[in-house]
Write a protein that holds these residues in place. Structure first.
Motif, mmCIF file in Angstrom:
data_model
loop_
_atom_site.group_PDB
_atom_site.id
_atom_site.type_symbol
_atom_site.label_atom_id
_atom_site.label_comp_id
_atom_site.label_asym_id
_atom_site.label_seq_id
_atom_site.Cartn_x
_atom_site.Cartn_y
_atom_site.Cartn_z
ATOM 1 N N ARG A 151 0.610 -1.339 -0.212
ATOM 2 C CA ARG A 151 0.186 -0.075 0.487
ATOM 3 C C ARG A 151 0.657 0.793 -0.263
ATOM 4 N NH1 ARG A 151 -3.401 -3.120 3.441
ATOM 5 N NH2 ARG A 151 -2.687 -2.984 5.077
ATOM 6 N N GLN A 152 2.425 1.347 0.684
ATOM 7 C CA GLN A 152 2.459 2.081 1.158
ATOM 8 C C GLN A 152 3.577 2.752 -0.414
ATOM 9 O OE1 GLN A 152 3.098 4.562 3.480
ATOM 10 N NE2 GLN A 152 4.299 5.965 1.717
ATOM 11 N N ALA A 153 4.358 1.216 -0.732
ATOM 12 C CA ALA A 153 5.005 1.500 -2.347
ATOM 13 C C ALA A 153 3.848 2.513 -3.334
ATOM 14 C CB ALA A 153 5.048 0.235 -2.546
ATOM 15 N N LEU A 154 2.921 1.417 -3.152
ATOM 16 C CA LEU A 154 1.525 1.857 -4.757
ATOM 17 C C LEU A 154 1.629 3.635 -3.823
ATOM 18 C CD1 LEU A 154 -0.314 -0.794 -4.950
ATOM 19 C CD2 LEU A 154 0.941 -0.056 -6.187
ATOM 20 N N LYS A 155 1.258 4.255 -2.816
ATOM 21 C CA LYS A 155 1.017 5.657 -3.007
ATOM 22 C C LYS A 155 2.095 6.500 -2.864
ATOM 23 C CE LYS A 155 -2.012 5.350 0.889
ATOM 24 N NZ LYS A 155 -2.268 5.203 2.863
ATOM 25 N N ASN A 156 3.413 5.942 -2.678
ATOM 26 C CA ASN A 156 4.229 6.563 -3.299
ATOM 27 C C ASN A 156 4.632 6.366 -4.637
ATOM 28 O OD1 ASN A 156 4.963 6.591 -0.824
ATOM 29 N ND2 ASN A 156 6.366 4.766 -0.948
ATOM 30 N N PHE A 157 4.559 6.014 -5.227
ATOM 31 C CA PHE A 157 4.086 5.299 -6.659
ATOM 32 C C PHE A 157 3.436 7.234 -7.506
ATOM 33 C CE2 PHE A 157 2.920 3.987 -11.130
ATOM 34 C CZ PHE A 157 4.326 3.386 -12.109
ATOM 35 N N THR A 158 2.139 6.862 -7.475
ATOM 36 C CA THR A 158 1.155 7.407 -7.756
ATOM 37 C C THR A 158 1.476 8.762 -7.181
ATOM 38 O OG1 THR A 158 -0.064 7.582 -5.787
ATOM 39 C CG2 THR A 158 -0.545 6.202 -7.770
ATOM 40 N N ALA A 159 1.820 9.393 -6.005
ATOM 41 C CA ALA A 159 2.596 10.660 -5.634
ATOM 42 C C ALA A 159 3.566 11.361 -6.552
ATOM 43 C CB ALA A 159 3.091 10.418 -4.053
ATOM 44 N N ARG A 160 4.864 9.919 -7.169
ATOM 45 C CA ARG A 160 5.378 10.485 -8.018
ATOM 46 C C ARG A 160 5.185 11.053 -8.848
ATOM 47 N NH1 ARG A 160 11.540 7.741 -9.436
ATOM 48 N NH2 ARG A 160 12.212 9.158 -10.278
#
Length: 231
Positions: A151-160
């Motif tokens: 969940r955290q990695a996907l949030k980081n991906f979409t934020a970037r």
């Protein structure tokens, strides 16, 4: 008289360009990760029961007796989970003649209660020897950590992706083209020390000392999201 018209129509259709898919302009590929360090909560001991002798039945009976005693101790403690991994009997030869037999049984015991497993090892010295001892992260704890890190990695991906879109002048708009999530597990655990192995093999008349386990080790879990977005 209709043939020229048909030919002209066919040529007209052939000249029309066919665009099967739009070209992938403004595609950016990148990756983002999330990392967590998790304490190893599962202790596993591989125990060996072995007997040698001239009579095969007598040797196997002794191993069975010792195996039954060990299994009884395991069943009496709900914190322990044991399984017979393998048992084999093979002859010993001298000058191409059978001079004896060796019967060996391997039992794997695991527990989240380190003290309970330490007590079992200490109490079972007359029945089994410790082949090796190790620590790991239980399947339940690892799955929980992986889900949270995903969940955290996907949030980081979409934020970037949003930042890249804004920086490149697309107003934060983007579409995900493809995405791939990978897991990486890096253990920093402790194996059984030579002292523990020797202690488990000693034949003591009195009660054996129990192991004090304060730092079983950790495991680093990394979730990486690789993907491409189109602005």
């Amino acid at each position: 008289m209709f043939k020229p018209a048909v030919l002209c129509l066919a040529l007209t259709f052939a000249a029309v360009p066919v665009w099967a898919e739009p070209l992938n302009y403004n595609v950016v590929s990148f990756s983002e990760s999330a990392v967590a360090t998790v304490n190893q909560d599962l202790m596993t001991a591989n125990l060996r029961i072995q007997e040698d002798g001239a009579n095969r039945q007598s040797v196997s009976n002794k191993v069975t007796e010792r195996l039954n005693a060990l299994n009884a101790r395991i069943r009496n403690d709900k914190a322990l989970k044991g399984a017979l991994v393998n048992r084999s009997v093979y002859p010993r030869y001298s000058k191409q003649k059978i001079v004896g037999y060796t019967d060996t049984a391997y039992v794997r015991v695991e527990s989240k209660d380190f003290q309970a497993l330490s007590k079992l090892i200490a109490a079972s010295q007359n029945e089994a020897a410790v082949d090796n001892l190790g620590f790991s992260v239980s399947a339940e704890k690892r799955s929980e950590a992986v889900n949270e890190l995903s969940r955290q990695a996907l949030k980081n991906f979409t934020a970037r992706a949003k930042v890249l879109s804004e920086t490149l002048g697309f107003g934060g708009r983007y579409k995900i083209v493809n995405i791939n999530v990978q897991s990486d597990f890096r253990s920093y655990g402790k194996a059984a020390s030579p002292m523990v192995a020797r202690m488990a093999n000693m034949e003591a008349a009195g009660a054996a000392p129990e192991m004090n386990i304060e730092e079983p080790g950790t495991e680093e879990i990394v979730q990486t999201v690789n993907g491409s977005v189109q602005m």
